[in-house]
Design a protein around this motif. Structure first.
Motif, PDB file in Angstrom:
ATOM      1  N   ASN A  58       1.813  -2.483  -2.946  1.00  0.00           N
ATOM      2  CA  ASN A  58       0.582  -1.689  -2.910  1.00  0.00           C
ATOM      3  C   ASN A  58       0.332  -1.122  -1.522  1.00  0.00           C
ATOM      4  OD1 ASN A  58      -0.122  -1.891  -5.599  1.00  0.00           O
ATOM      5  ND2 ASN A  58      -1.373  -3.728  -5.314  1.00  0.00           N
ATOM      6  N   GLU A  59       0.730  -1.865  -0.500  1.00  0.00           N
ATOM      7  CA  GLU A  59       0.566  -1.385   0.874  1.00  0.00           C
ATOM      8  C   GLU A  59       1.442  -0.172   1.151  1.00  0.00           C
ATOM      9  OE1 GLU A  59       1.389  -4.709   3.360  1.00  0.00           O
ATOM     10  OE2 GLU A  59      -0.393  -5.838   2.735  1.00  0.00           O
ATOM     11  N   GLN A  60       2.492  -0.003   0.367  1.00  0.00           N
ATOM     12  CA  GLN A  60       3.376   1.159   0.515  1.00  0.00           C
ATOM     13  C   GLN A  60       3.084   2.235  -0.528  1.00  0.00           C
ATOM     14  OE1 GLN A  60       7.598  -0.008   0.938  1.00  0.00           O
ATOM     15  NE2 GLN A  60       6.903  -2.127   1.198  1.00  0.00           N
ATOM     16  N   GLN A  61       1.920   2.137  -1.176  1.00  0.00           N
ATOM     17  CA  GLN A  61       1.524   3.074  -2.241  1.00  0.00           C
ATOM     18  C   GLN A  61       2.543   3.089  -3.377  1.00  0.00           C
ATOM     19  OE1 GLN A  61       1.102   4.356   1.242  1.00  0.00           O
ATOM     20  NE2 GLN A  61      -0.829   3.276   0.868  1.00  0.00           N
ATOM     21  N   VAL A  62       3.035   1.915  -3.721  1.00  0.00           N
ATOM     22  CA  VAL A  62       3.962   1.768  -4.846  1.00  0.00           C
ATOM     23  C   VAL A  62       3.350   0.795  -5.844  1.00  0.00           C
ATOM     24  CG1 VAL A  62       6.220   0.931  -5.592  1.00  0.00           C
ATOM     25  CG2 VAL A  62       6.026   2.260  -3.482  1.00  0.00           C
ATOM     26  N   HIS A  63       3.313   1.227  -7.103  1.00  0.00           N
ATOM     27  CA  HIS A  63       2.803   0.361  -8.179  1.00  0.00           C
ATOM     28  C   HIS A  63       3.996  -0.220  -8.933  1.00  0.00           C
ATOM     29  CE1 HIS A  63       0.367  -1.174 -11.471  1.00  0.00           C
ATOM     30  NE2 HIS A  63       1.209  -0.572 -12.310  1.00  0.00           N
ATOM     31  N   ILE A  64       4.006  -1.547  -9.088  1.00  0.00           N
ATOM     32  CA  ILE A  64       5.066  -2.218  -9.836  1.00  0.00           C
ATOM     33  C   ILE A  64       4.494  -2.731 -11.147  1.00  0.00           C
ATOM     34  CG2 ILE A  64       4.626  -4.436  -8.653  1.00  0.00           C
ATOM     35  CD1 ILE A  64       7.602  -5.078  -8.966  1.00  0.00           C
ATOM     36  N   GLY A  65       5.244  -2.625 -12.238  1.00  0.00           N
ATOM     37  CA  GLY A  65       4.740  -3.049 -13.536  1.00  0.00           C
ATOM     38  C   GLY A  65       5.850  -3.476 -14.479  1.00  0.00           C
ATOM     39  N   LEU A  66       5.464  -3.819 -15.680  1.00  0.00           N
ATOM     40  CA  LEU A  66       6.387  -4.283 -16.714  1.00  0.00           C
ATOM     41  C   LEU A  66       6.179  -3.505 -17.996  1.00  0.00           C
ATOM     42  CD1 LEU A  66       6.044  -8.147 -16.272  1.00  0.00           C
ATOM     43  CD2 LEU A  66       8.165  -6.860 -15.951  1.00  0.00           C
ATOM     44  N   ALA A  67       7.224  -3.429 -18.806  1.00  0.00           N
ATOM     45  CA  ALA A  67       7.128  -2.818 -20.128  1.00  0.00           C
ATOM     46  C   ALA A  67       8.150  -3.512 -21.022  1.00  0.00           C
ATOM     47  CB  ALA A  67       7.411  -1.322 -20.049  1.00  0.00           C
TER      48      ALA A  67
END
Length: 211
Positions: free
Chosen positions: A139-148
């Protein structure tokens, strides 16, 4: 003169006799070596009872440990330790496959059934735990990580930094080991809502139920 001629014949014949004798000795030695090799590889090997007893004990302990974790869960243990535990079970199972002992074979199959159960339960949880552990830093690097995916088998990253293909490739090199170990099936990089604003990377990892 006749005696002298007879002696010459014997002298000429002697080297031939020695050469023939030498060949027979070599043939005999080669045959002995071949017989020894055949006996070593094809003769029944002595059963190492102590080693078999140790493997059997390890298998029984592993089954008991899995039963305990299936009953009580294991969410309090860190990700690396849980992943290492699964790898240890797989190594034990593969070692036991080399044994022809009937007791070991039976216990090995029991272990396999238990491993499949606990792996199918754990790996989706482990993938979720991995994503949670990376959220703050990304999040500090403006990246969202998620799952599907039905079994949380698709890992997603969303951020403008992924538009250059080089960035995606560098990112994949850094995470490929853990992504493969956690048995993700796909990694998706998205950098915009445009139809071509994403890229998929297929991962040839084991199924959750595979040993």
């Amino acid at each position: 003169m006749e005696i002298h001629h007879h002696q010459q014949t014997e002298l000429h014949a002697a080297p031939r006799v020695r050469a023939a004798l030498g060949r027979y000795i070599v043939y005999f030695l080669l045959a002995a070596v071949a017989t020894g090799i055949a006996i070593y590889f094809y003769a029944p090997k002595p059963v190492n009872k102590a080693a078999n007893e140790n493997i059997l004990l390890f298998l029984q302990n592993a089954v008991s440990d899995i039963d305990l974790k299936l009953k009580n869960g294991d969410s309090s243990t860190d990700l690396a330790t849980r992943l290492s535990w699964h790898k240890s079970n797989a190594a034990l199972y593969n070692e036991a496959r080399a044994s022809s002992d009937e007791k070991i074979a039976a216990q090995r199959e029991t272990l396999k059934k238990k491993m499949v159960q606990v792996q199918q339960r754990d790996f989706p949880e482990l993938r979720s735990a991995y994503v949670e552990s990376k959220k703050e830093a990304l999040n500090e690097q403006q990246v969202h990580i998620g799952l599907a995916g039905k079994h949380q088998e698709i890992l997603t990253f969303e951020g403008r930094i992924f538009k250059p293909e080089r960035v995606q490739e560098d990112f994949m090199k850094n995470i490929y080991g853990i992504v493969n170990d956690l048995r993700f099936k796909k990694v998706v990089y998205k950098w915009s809502d445009a139809p071509d604003g994403y890229h998929n990377y297929e991962i040839r990892s084991k199924a959750d139920a595979a040993i």
